[in-house]
Design an enzyme around this catalytic site. Structure first.
Site, PDB file in Angstrom:
ATOM      1  N   HIS A 232       5.837  -0.956  -8.936  1.00 42.21           N
ATOM      2  CA  HIS A 232       5.059  -2.105  -8.469  1.00 42.21           C
ATOM      3  C   HIS A 232       4.896  -2.076  -6.952  1.00 42.21           C
ATOM      4  CE1 HIS A 232       3.905  -6.497  -8.742  1.00 42.21           C
ATOM      5  NE2 HIS A 232       4.359  -6.474  -7.486  1.00 42.21           N
ATOM      6  N   GLU A 233       6.002  -1.870  -6.228  1.00 40.34           N
ATOM      7  CA  GLU A 233       5.935  -1.894  -4.769  1.00 40.34           C
ATOM      8  C   GLU A 233       5.202  -0.678  -4.209  1.00 40.34           C
ATOM      9  OE1 GLU A 233       6.488  -4.567  -3.428  1.00 40.34           O
ATOM     10  OE2 GLU A 233       7.709  -5.564  -4.936  1.00 40.34           O
ATOM     11  N   HIS A 236       1.576  -1.387  -4.224  1.00 42.34           N
ATOM     12  CA  HIS A 236       1.133  -2.078  -3.002  1.00 42.34           C
ATOM     13  C   HIS A 236       0.979  -1.085  -1.856  1.00 42.34           C
ATOM     14  CE1 HIS A 236       1.334  -6.085  -4.569  1.00 42.34           C
ATOM     15  NE2 HIS A 236       2.657  -6.140  -4.682  1.00 42.34           N
TER      16      HIS A 236
END
Length: 317
Positions: A232-233, A236
């Site tokens: 997820h990170e 980003h």
């Protein structure tokens, strides 16, 4: 008669004095008791701050996705992409590659209970990233170096803090296209946060991904312990927003094939549909807030955005 009066007066004075002293010491005992309780409460709060508990269905990401920041970033992105296309720059065609990873273990001592993530779990985390971003998407992650730093201030880390800045200034390696991952005991109930590609030029040292040390595969942060906090990170870091960005209206996450979503999904709520537009909520997408076991995909549109973001802000910088 005078003698009896005198004795009566003495008895009354004695009784008053005893009553006064009893009240005073009772009040003092209560005050000390209250002060001790206050001290105990402070100690409990201190311990709570040091040992955050990740509860089920409360995935929280600290990445700055405020509307103001996004509007500014998207304006800059459109301008830069236009310049590349106008110039006929061949680097606008980057669609994958190998990303070197520097993994920084921040611990308060040796042993997994102190955040000292073993190499085996770090390697498993890298494999999770390769599974998510590889295949037809064309991205792979190569673990170059693992550093281990014992620092209690950095270990109990808060997003945007001086400790984060000090940590990254001391440890970050590589250039714009190198990924730095920091694992620590994150405060505020957060599982992680990251910087976006557009942020690199303005503050290169802060670039990277921060994750809760127990969110790696085999960690203790169930149901967020299969490594998809890292996925997820890194999403980003590659230029993606949350699937629920902007809710049901506007440009959302700036990706056309992720259905609009009014709010984050928690757990794995199959059939959830929070917007009137076509398509169920993308609960299986890595950029939602679902449990790790529920997440398994990026879309073709997200892949295209990652390629163009990486090209614009990270390739040959």
């Amino acid at each position: 008669m005078n003698k009896f009066r005198f004795l009566a007066v003495v008895a009354i004075v004695f009784a008053v004095a005893v009553t006064f002293l009893a009240i005073r010491y009772s009040s003092t005992d209560a005050r000390f008791h209250n002060e001790n309780e206050a001290v105990k409460a402070e100690e409990v709060n201190y311990v709570s701050a040091k040992e955050p508990v990740v509860e089920r269905s409360v995935r929280l990401c600290g990445t700055d996705d405020s509307p103001e920041r996004i509007a500014k970033a998207e304006k800059d992105f459109a301008m830069r992409r236009g310049q590349l296309q106008k110039a006929g720059d061949t680097t606008s065609n980057v669609t994958g590659g190998t990303i070197n990873v520097y993994y920084h273990v921040i611990r308060q001592g040796t042993g997994i209970a102190n955040g000292d993530v073993p190499l085996s779990q770090i390697q498993s985390q890298i494999q999770v990233l390769n599974n998510a971003f590889g295949g037809s998407f064309g991205w792979s992650f190569n673990l170059v170096e693992v550093t281990r730093t014992t620092n209690s201030r950095w270990y109990n880390l808060r997003s945007g803090s001086k400790n984060e800045r000090d940590m990254k200034n001391a440890l970050r390696r590589g250039t714009a296209d190198d990924l730095n991952i920091y694992s620590a005991n994150l405060q505020g109930g957060l599982l992680g946060w990251a910087t976006f590609p557009s942020s690199y030029a303005g503050n290169p040292k802060m670039d990277g991904v921060v994750i809760l040390y127990s969110s790696v595969p085999g960690g203790t942060a169930a149901p967020y312990n299969e490594g998809d906090t890292g996925t997820h990170e890194v999403g980003h870091w590659m230029g993606l927003y949350h699937t629920f960005q902007g809710g049901c209206t506007g440009s959302g996450d700036f990706v056309g094939d992720t259905p609009a979503e009014a709010s984050p999904a928690y757990g794995c709520p199959n059939g959830r549909n929070t917007c009137s537009t076509a398509g169920f909520d993308p609960i299986e997408n890595f950029m939602d807030y679902s449990d790790d076991f529920c997440m398994f995909q990026f879309t073709a549109g997200q892949d295209a955005r990652m390629d163009s973001q990486f090209t614009t802000y990270r390739y040959n910088q």
